[in-house]
Scaffold this active site. Structure first.
Site, PDB file in Angstrom:
ATOM      1  N   GLU A  53      52.661  44.462  -0.550  1.00 48.25           N
ATOM      2  CA  GLU A  53      53.349  43.354  -1.239  1.00 48.25           C
ATOM      3  C   GLU A  53      54.862  43.319  -1.025  1.00 48.25           C
ATOM      4  O   GLU A  53      55.623  43.220  -1.976  1.00 48.25           O
ATOM      5  CB  GLU A  53      53.028  43.424  -2.735  1.00 48.25           C
ATOM      6  CG  GLU A  53      51.542  43.336  -3.000  1.00 48.25           C
ATOM      7  CD  GLU A  53      51.147  43.520  -4.466  1.00 48.25           C
ATOM      8  OE1 GLU A  53      52.046  43.724  -5.307  1.00 48.25           O
ATOM      9  OE2 GLU A  53      49.947  43.463  -4.766  1.00 48.25           O
ATOM     10  N   ASN A  83      49.405  45.246   3.457  1.00 49.42           N
ATOM     11  CA  ASN A  83      48.507  44.603   2.491  1.00 49.42           C
ATOM     12  C   ASN A  83      49.299  43.669   1.579  1.00 49.42           C
ATOM     13  O   ASN A  83      50.357  44.047   1.079  1.00 49.42           O
ATOM     14  CB  ASN A  83      47.865  45.732   1.647  1.00 49.42           C
ATOM     15  CG  ASN A  83      46.736  45.254   0.764  1.00 49.42           C
ATOM     16  OD1 ASN A  83      45.814  44.597   1.232  1.00 49.42           O
ATOM     17  ND2 ASN A  83      46.807  45.588  -0.526  1.00 49.42           N
ATOM     18  N   HIS A 131      42.929  37.452  -4.018  1.00 43.16           N
ATOM     19  CA  HIS A 131      42.674  37.227  -5.448  1.00 43.16           C
ATOM     20  C   HIS A 131      42.705  35.706  -5.647  1.00 43.16           C
ATOM     21  O   HIS A 131      43.775  35.115  -5.750  1.00 43.16           O
ATOM     22  CB  HIS A 131      43.775  37.873  -6.298  1.00 43.16           C
ATOM     23  CG  HIS A 131      43.800  39.367  -6.220  1.00 43.16           C
ATOM     24  ND1 HIS A 131      42.792  40.139  -6.747  1.00 43.16           N
ATOM     25  CD2 HIS A 131      44.703  40.235  -5.698  1.00 43.16           C
ATOM     26  CE1 HIS A 131      43.085  41.433  -6.551  1.00 43.16           C
ATOM     27  NE2 HIS A 131      44.227  41.507  -5.904  1.00 43.16           N
ATOM     28  N   GLU A 172      40.972  43.144  -1.680  1.00 46.38           N
ATOM     29  CA  GLU A 172      40.950  43.160  -3.154  1.00 46.38           C
ATOM     30  C   GLU A 172      40.261  41.902  -3.679  1.00 46.38           C
ATOM     31  O   GLU A 172      40.699  41.298  -4.664  1.00 46.38           O
ATOM     32  CB  GLU A 172      42.378  43.254  -3.706  1.00 46.38           C
ATOM     33  CG  GLU A 172      43.154  44.445  -3.193  1.00 46.38           C
ATOM     34  CD  GLU A 172      44.533  44.612  -3.834  1.00 46.38           C
ATOM     35  OE1 GLU A 172      44.818  43.951  -4.854  1.00 46.38           O
ATOM     36  OE2 GLU A 172      45.318  45.412  -3.301  1.00 46.38           O
ATOM     37  N   ASP A 181      38.535  38.999  -5.410  1.00 50.36           N
ATOM     38  CA  ASP A 181      37.913  38.518  -6.645  1.00 50.36           C
ATOM     39  C   ASP A 181      38.138  37.018  -6.710  1.00 50.36           C
ATOM     40  O   ASP A 181      39.133  36.502  -6.194  1.00 50.36           O
ATOM     41  CB  ASP A 181      38.396  39.252  -7.908  1.00 50.36           C
ATOM     42  CG  ASP A 181      39.890  39.432  -8.029  1.00 50.36           C
ATOM     43  OD1 ASP A 181      40.644  38.628  -7.439  1.00 50.36           O
ATOM     44  OD2 ASP A 181      40.318  40.366  -8.725  1.00 50.36           O
TER      45      ASP A 181
HETATM   46  O1  G3I Z   1      45.632  54.023 -18.308  1.00 47.37           O
HETATM   47  C1  G3I Z   1      46.711  53.507 -19.113  1.00 47.37           C
HETATM   48  C2  G3I Z   1      46.427  53.701 -20.590  1.00 47.37           C
HETATM   49  O2  G3I Z   1      46.350  55.076 -20.877  1.00 47.37           O
HETATM   50  C3  G3I Z   1      47.534  53.032 -21.385  1.00 47.37           C
HETATM   51  O3  G3I Z   1      47.245  53.121 -22.731  1.00 47.37           O
HETATM   52  C4  G3I Z   1      47.660  51.583 -20.997  1.00 47.37           C
HETATM   53  C5  G3I Z   1      48.828  50.889 -21.737  1.00 47.37           C
HETATM   54  O4  G3I Z   1      49.404  49.867 -20.991  1.00 47.37           O
HETATM   55  O5  G3I Z   1      47.909  51.493 -19.626  1.00 47.37           O
HETATM   56  C6  G3I Z   1      46.885  52.033 -18.817  1.00 47.37           C
HETATM   57  O6  G3I Z   1      47.224  51.913 -17.474  1.00 47.37           O
HETATM   58  C7  G3I Z   1      47.131  50.616 -16.908  1.00 47.37           C
HETATM   59  C8  G3I Z   1      46.246  50.724 -15.672  1.00 47.37           C
HETATM   60  O7  G3I Z   1      46.180  49.466 -15.029  1.00 47.37           O
HETATM   61  C9  G3I Z   1      44.818  51.161 -15.987  1.00 47.37           C
HETATM   62  O8  G3I Z   1      44.200  50.204 -16.780  1.00 47.37           O
HETATM   63  C10 G3I Z   1      48.508  50.135 -16.514  1.00 47.37           C
HETATM   64  O9  G3I Z   1      49.285  49.923 -17.687  1.00 47.37           O
HETATM   65  C11 G3I Z   1      48.390  48.849 -15.741  1.00 47.37           C
HETATM   66  O10 G3I Z   1      49.677  48.509 -15.247  1.00 47.37           O
HETATM   67  C12 G3I Z   1      47.447  49.036 -14.581  1.00 47.37           C
HETATM   68  O11 G3I Z   1      47.278  47.792 -13.948  1.00 47.37           O
HETATM   69  C13 G3I Z   1      46.863  47.845 -12.601  1.00 47.37           C
HETATM   70  C14 G3I Z   1      47.825  47.030 -11.754  1.00 47.37           C
HETATM   71  O12 G3I Z   1      47.376  46.988 -10.414  1.00 47.37           O
HETATM   72  C15 G3I Z   1      49.210  47.626 -11.732  1.00 47.37           C
HETATM   73  O13 G3I Z   1      49.230  48.804 -10.985  1.00 47.37           O
HETATM   74  C16 G3I Z   1      45.463  47.269 -12.497  1.00 47.37           C
HETATM   75  O14 G3I Z   1      44.543  48.145 -13.165  1.00 47.37           O
HETATM   76  C17 G3I Z   1      45.066  47.125 -11.043  1.00 47.37           C
HETATM   77  O15 G3I Z   1      43.863  46.406 -10.944  1.00 47.37           O
HETATM   78  C18 G3I Z   1      46.132  46.353 -10.303  1.00 47.37           C
HETATM   79  O16 G3I Z   1      45.779  46.328  -8.922  1.00 47.37           O
HETATM   80  C19 G3I Z   1      46.660  45.562  -8.097  1.00 47.37           C
HETATM   81  C20 G3I Z   1      46.718  46.240  -6.749  1.00 47.37           C
HETATM   82  O17 G3I Z   1      47.122  47.578  -6.904  1.00 47.37           O
HETATM   83  C21 G3I Z   1      47.672  45.510  -5.818  1.00 47.37           C
HETATM   84  N1  G3I Z   1      47.324  44.116  -5.711  1.00 47.37           N
HETATM   85  C22 G3I Z   1      47.176  43.407  -6.967  1.00 47.37           C
HETATM   86  C23 G3I Z   1      46.178  44.120  -7.869  1.00 47.37           C
HETATM   87  C24 G3I Z   1      45.958  43.360  -9.142  1.00 47.37           C
HETATM   88  O18 G3I Z   1      47.122  43.306  -9.908  1.00 47.37           O
END
Ligand code: G3I
Length: 461
Positions: free
Chosen positions: A151, A193, A230, A259, A261
């Site tokens: 990105e 990516n 996405h 990715e 969806d």
């Molecule tokens: O696990 C913690 C939890 O302990 C905590 O209480 C909670 C509070 O905010 O956060 C949890 O972590 C979160 C994690 O997902 C697991 O659910 C993070 O805050 C959250 O930022 C994270 O989001 C991820 C996001 O990327 C940011 O990294 C998404 O799961 C994930 O699907 C998403 O994936 C991205 C790809 O890496 C790049 N392309 C876009 C895609 C979708 O956004």
């Protein structure tokens, strides 16, 4: 009982005859494998003890990506303290089942640990390259494709890079990351990516296209482009998606849907999934498809029900259309020729490159030779050194380099360095000493100061 079995057999036989081009497979992974492709899912360690989740995962998929566990904040929470516990669980889950594992992601403006978020300039450039090197080296030989850089381009019509602390270290940060990744894991495919790069007419798509074209022309080691895909109403699927995939492939890179969806439901969603699969199947260099989660309730966009399974594990209509499309693939995919640029933004201005990246011819005699290529920025550099065996195989090698005054070696991979300034000797490590006649192996090192003017001398053992 016997009658029931016999009639079931008859029905099975009829199915086989009806699909004589390729036998119908009953899972996504097996169906994709018929044309040499994979079908993967992003998974998370937190769900690996959910039985409904793992039943679907193990039955349907043959590739995985860590949804979050291999990001920078997960693998290097404190500078130079690496944590691979969760990443390993996902990598081993896949490898132990013979699946392909995608690595996500080595360099990204987002999900940086706090220590990295605070960094700028050459300290950040060094830290980023160190991260790329250490993580890719740790997983060396295990990753099918790495999202080396994620990105890096801006949304909208600017056609430029996204502003970030990494971008502010200099425009060459992306190629520097790719070179470090290649040196650390020469076998992995190295991908760029991004999202919002699916529609061929969008400025962001064209900007990434131009970067990949430039990298191929200059021999920057890039092997693939990941299209996150996405899709929703703000970034809808467009029928020019196939043009996007085939146009990038014509630059000489693989393309992967990384990715996927698609928000929606019912027949509309099912139809879009079918179109996406068919577009990948139409492009020989489209290696595979990864959906970003297993069930709707596992998705980062769960409200949009964008995946292939309901939360209770039931298959959705979109699952059926996806499987059907995968099963319609002919064993040998065909590639459409290069395509024309999109109508609203300037497309490629030069034809795909005809010159391959520079290679070193084997030296005339026995022994070995070495060449160095440099990736420099203000205050530091990464050197990639290629060792080539002569007319006989060698069992060990050492390369001596004169490190310029004021410069210093800080970090070496795929070789053992003696010293850090002046005349530094780099000897092979256990796994790369043997090089067959005319073949090459690579090592690299990172340094502070300027690396200009180094000339390597190779000695074979
Ligand atoms: O696990 C913690 C939890 O302990 C905590 O209480 C909670 C509070 O905010 O956060 C949890 O972590 C979160 C994690 O997902 C697991 O659910 C993070 O805050 C959250 O930022 C994270 O989001 C991820 C996001 O990327 C940011 O990294 C998404 O799961 C994930 O699907 C998403 O994936 C991205 C790809 O890496 C790049 N392309 C876009 C895609 C979708 O956004």
């Amino acid at each position: 009982m016997a009658m029931a079995a016999a009639s079931a057999l008859a029905v099975g036989a009829a199915v086989v005859v009806a699909n004589s081009a390729s036998a119908a497979e009953s899972t996504l992974g097996a169906a994709a494998a018929q044309s040499g492709r994979y079908f993967g899912a992003a998974i998370t360690v937190g769900k690996l003890n959910d039985n409904t989740y793992t039943t679907i995962l193990n039955r349907e998929f043959n590739s995985v990506t860590a949804e979050n566990e291999m990001k920078i904040n997960a693998t290097e929470p404190n500078q130079n303290q690496f944590n691979f516990t969760n990443g390993d669980r996902i990598v081993n889950w896949g490898l132990s089942r013979g699946w392909k594992v995608r690595g996500h992601t080595l360099a990204w403006h987002s999900q940086q640990p706090a220590w990295m978020e605070r960094m700028e300039g050459s300290a950040l450039r060094s830290a980023m390259l160190n991260h790329v090197t250490r993580v890719a080296s740790y997983y060396r030989g295990k990753i099918h494709s790495w999202d080396v850089v994620n990105e890096a381009f801006a949304d909208g019509n600017s056609g430029g890079r996204r502003d970030s602390n990494l971008q502010r270290t200099g425009n060459d940060w992306i190629e520097a990351a790719f070179r470090a990744a290649r040196a650390a894991d020469p076998e992995a495919k190295l991908c760029y990516n991004d999202y919002n790069t699916d529609n061929w007419t969008w400025a962001k798509t064209q900007a990434v296209y131009r970067m990949v074209q430039d990298f191929k022309q200059r021999g920057v080691p890039i092997d693939c482009v990941g299209f996150q895909s996405h899709f929703n109403s703000g970034s809808p699927y467009n029928s020019n998606y196939r043009t996007t995939l085939s146009s990038f492939a014509a630059l000489g890179v693989d393309v992967q849907i990384t990715e996927l969806d698609i928000e929606g439901s019912g027949a509309t969603q099912a139809n879009t999934y079918r179109n996406v699969v068919n577009d990948c199947l139409a492009v020989a260099r489209c290696n595979g498809i990864t959906v970003w989660g297993v069930r709707d309730c596992d998705s980062w966009r769960s409200g949009g029900t964008p995946l292939l399974f309901e939360c209770n594990g039931n298959k959705k209509q979109a699952y059926n259309s996806t499987l059907e499309a995968l099963n319609s693939a002919t064993p040998q995919p065909t590639t459409p020729g290069p395509t024309t640029p999109g109508p609203t933004t300037p497309g490629p201005t030069t034809p795909p490159p005809t010159t391959p990246p520079p290679t070193t011819p084997p030296p005339g005699g026995s022994g070995c030779s070495a060449t160095v290529s440099l990736n420099q920025w203000n205050g530091g550099f990464v050197a990639s050194v290629r060792v080539t065996a002569g007319s006989s195989a060698i069992n060990s090698w050492a390369v001596t380099m004169n490190i310029p005054s004021g410069a210093s070696v800080t970090n070496t991979w795929n070789a053992q360095a003696s010293g850090s300034t002046g005349s530094v000797r780099f000897a092979n490590v256990s796994y790369n000493g043997r090089v067959n006649a005319g073949q090459t192996t690579e090592f690299g090192f990172q340094g502070t100061g300027s690396g200009s003017g180094m000339s390597p001398t190779c000695t074979a053992g």
